[in-house]
Design a protein around this motif. Structure first.
Motif, PDB file in Angstrom:
ATOM      1  N   ASN A 102      28.878   4.425   1.162  1.00 41.76           N
ATOM      2  CA  ASN A 102      28.240   3.500   2.100  1.00 41.76           C
ATOM      3  C   ASN A 102      28.938   2.153   2.217  1.00 41.76           C
ATOM      4  N   SER A 157      34.742   5.359   5.419  1.00 42.61           N
ATOM      5  CA  SER A 157      35.049   6.232   6.570  1.00 42.61           C
ATOM      6  C   SER A 157      35.322   5.401   7.814  1.00 42.61           C
ATOM      7  N   SER A 158      34.510   4.366   8.015  1.00 43.70           N
ATOM      8  CA  SER A 158      34.716   3.492   9.176  1.00 43.70           C
ATOM      9  C   SER A 158      36.084   2.832   9.110  1.00 43.70           C
ATOM     10  N   THR A 187      31.305  10.585   6.704  1.00 40.48           N
ATOM     11  CA  THR A 187      30.540  10.431   5.473  1.00 40.48           C
ATOM     12  C   THR A 187      29.633  11.628   5.330  1.00 40.48           C
ATOM     13  N   ASP A 225      31.854  -9.203   8.605  1.00 35.38           N
ATOM     14  CA  ASP A 225      31.078  -9.720   9.749  1.00 35.38           C
ATOM     15  C   ASP A 225      29.672 -10.125   9.330  1.00 35.38           C
TER      16      ASP A 225
HETATM   17  P1  GDP Z   1      31.305   5.285   3.635  1.00 35.84           P
HETATM   18  O1  GDP Z   1      30.135   6.002   3.023  1.00 35.84           O
HETATM   19  O2  GDP Z   1      31.922   4.332   2.675  1.00 35.84           O
HETATM   20  O3  GDP Z   1      32.308   6.190   4.272  1.00 35.84           O
HETATM   21  O4  GDP Z   1      30.700   4.310   4.763  1.00 35.84           O
HETATM   22  P2  GDP Z   1      30.602   4.448   6.347  1.00 35.84           P
HETATM   23  O5  GDP Z   1      31.908   4.136   6.977  1.00 35.84           O
HETATM   24  O6  GDP Z   1      29.954   5.747   6.703  1.00 35.84           O
HETATM   25  O7  GDP Z   1      29.634   3.212   6.655  1.00 35.84           O
HETATM   26  C1  GDP Z   1      28.372   3.090   6.009  1.00 35.84           C
HETATM   27  C2  GDP Z   1      27.474   2.228   6.871  1.00 35.84           C
HETATM   28  O8  GDP Z   1      28.031   0.915   6.980  1.00 35.84           O
HETATM   29  C3  GDP Z   1      27.334   2.738   8.302  1.00 35.84           C
HETATM   30  O9  GDP Z   1      26.011   2.485   8.706  1.00 35.84           O
HETATM   31  C4  GDP Z   1      28.326   1.891   9.078  1.00 35.84           C
HETATM   32  O10 GDP Z   1      27.961   1.746  10.430  1.00 35.84           O
HETATM   33  C5  GDP Z   1      28.255   0.582   8.337  1.00 35.84           C
HETATM   34  N1  GDP Z   1      29.531  -0.157   8.452  1.00 35.84           N
HETATM   35  C6  GDP Z   1      30.779   0.314   8.217  1.00 35.84           C
HETATM   36  N2  GDP Z   1      31.707  -0.636   8.419  1.00 35.84           N
HETATM   37  C7  GDP Z   1      31.034  -1.750   8.804  1.00 35.84           C
HETATM   38  C8  GDP Z   1      31.440  -3.089   9.159  1.00 35.84           C
HETATM   39  O11 GDP Z   1      32.622  -3.460   9.206  1.00 35.84           O
HETATM   40  N3  GDP Z   1      30.451  -3.968   9.457  1.00 35.84           N
HETATM   41  C9  GDP Z   1      29.136  -3.614   9.427  1.00 35.84           C
HETATM   42  N4  GDP Z   1      28.243  -4.562   9.714  1.00 35.84           N
HETATM   43  N5  GDP Z   1      28.717  -2.375   9.121  1.00 35.84           N
HETATM   44  C10 GDP Z   1      29.647  -1.453   8.799  1.00 35.84           C
END
Ligand code: GDP
Length: 216
Positions: free
Chosen positions: A43, A47-48, A62, A155
């Motif tokens: 989270n 992935s983002s 994810t 952000d």
């Molecule tokens: P992972 O589990 O590490 O792969 O995380 P994800 O990429 O799936 O992101 C987890 C949550 O954080 C999601 O709800 C995304 O929309 C949110 N998120 C990811 N990157 C950002 C960011 O740069 N800014 C904000 N505010 N939210 C983010």
């Protein structure tokens, strides 16, 4: 070679294609060429980050299922280079025995993989350096693996808070003997994307025309 003489890093990174999701080291692609791996707790925005860095929406996904904690996902960029998505850690629903398996898998990959050139470690800028983040850093240090930390979701912070987060993490890593760098990152606002892209293509020793430098 300076950045100005080189092509846009997206030319390489945008070629990312899913190769294999492998639970067993025997299924990993042959240990040759160049890899950059991504790690971070679940989270955190890993992935983002991968998707925005490769400019490929939906490339990395994810999965909140415990099975995903045992899979390493490989993406091919070209014949010689790959991006690697390591399983997220610290997800609350993961049973203890899977956490142990996760640790063994990650440690084996980080300490034994010859193709690995550097680790992109994603930490939440609002609360970086969790216990497992520190574990990751301490696995990388003895093998001299370079680490580049993305402080994600900046952000959600003010400029001064984000700058303070960078300073705090820089202070912590200054004691480590392997090269560790830190930057602000926001997948949402696309902050720091180019800086991360250049770091990755530098590690992959990608140069214009796909010529590769000697690794020495
Ligand atoms: P992972 O589990 O590490 O792969 O995380 P994800 O990429 O799936 O992101 C987890 C949550 O954080 C999601 O709800 C995304 O929309 C949110 N998120 C990811 N990157 C950002 C960011 O740069 N800014 C904000 N505010 N939210 C983010």
């Amino acid at each position: 070679m300076t950045s100005s003489t080189r092509e846009n890093p997206e030319k390489l990174l945008n070629r990312a294609r899913f190769s294999i999701a492998a639970a067993e080291p025997g299924q990993w692609p042959p240990d040759a060429g160049f890899e950059v791996a991504f790690a971070g707790r679940s989270n955190v925005g890993k992935s983002s980050a991968i998707n925005v860095i490769a400019r490929r929406q939906g490339l990395a996904r994810t999965s909140k299922t415990p099975g995903r904690t045992r899979q390493i996902v490989f993406f091919d960029l070209d014949r010689q280079s790959r991006l690697v998505d390591l399983p997220g850690y610290g997800y609350a629903r993961v049973p203890e025995r899977l956490r142990a398996a996760w640790g063994q898998l990650i440690e084996r990959y980080l300490t034994g993989r010859q193709a690995l050139r550097g680790l992109i470690l994603v930490m939440d800028a609002r609360h970086p350096l969790t216990e497992l983040d520190r574990h990751m850093l301490h696995w990388c240090e003895p093998v001299g693996l370079p680490v580049h930390i993305l402080l994600s979701k900046t952000d959600k912070l003010s400029r001064s808070q984000a700058a303070q987060a960078v300073s705090a993490v820089e202070r912590f890593v200054s004691d480590l003997t392997n090269p560790v760098t830190v930057q602000q990152f926001s997948a949402l606002k696309r902050t720091g994307v180019e800086e991360a892209q250049w770091k990755i293509v530098d590690w992959l020793e990608w140069e214009s025309g796909d010529a590769r430098g000697n690794r020495g």
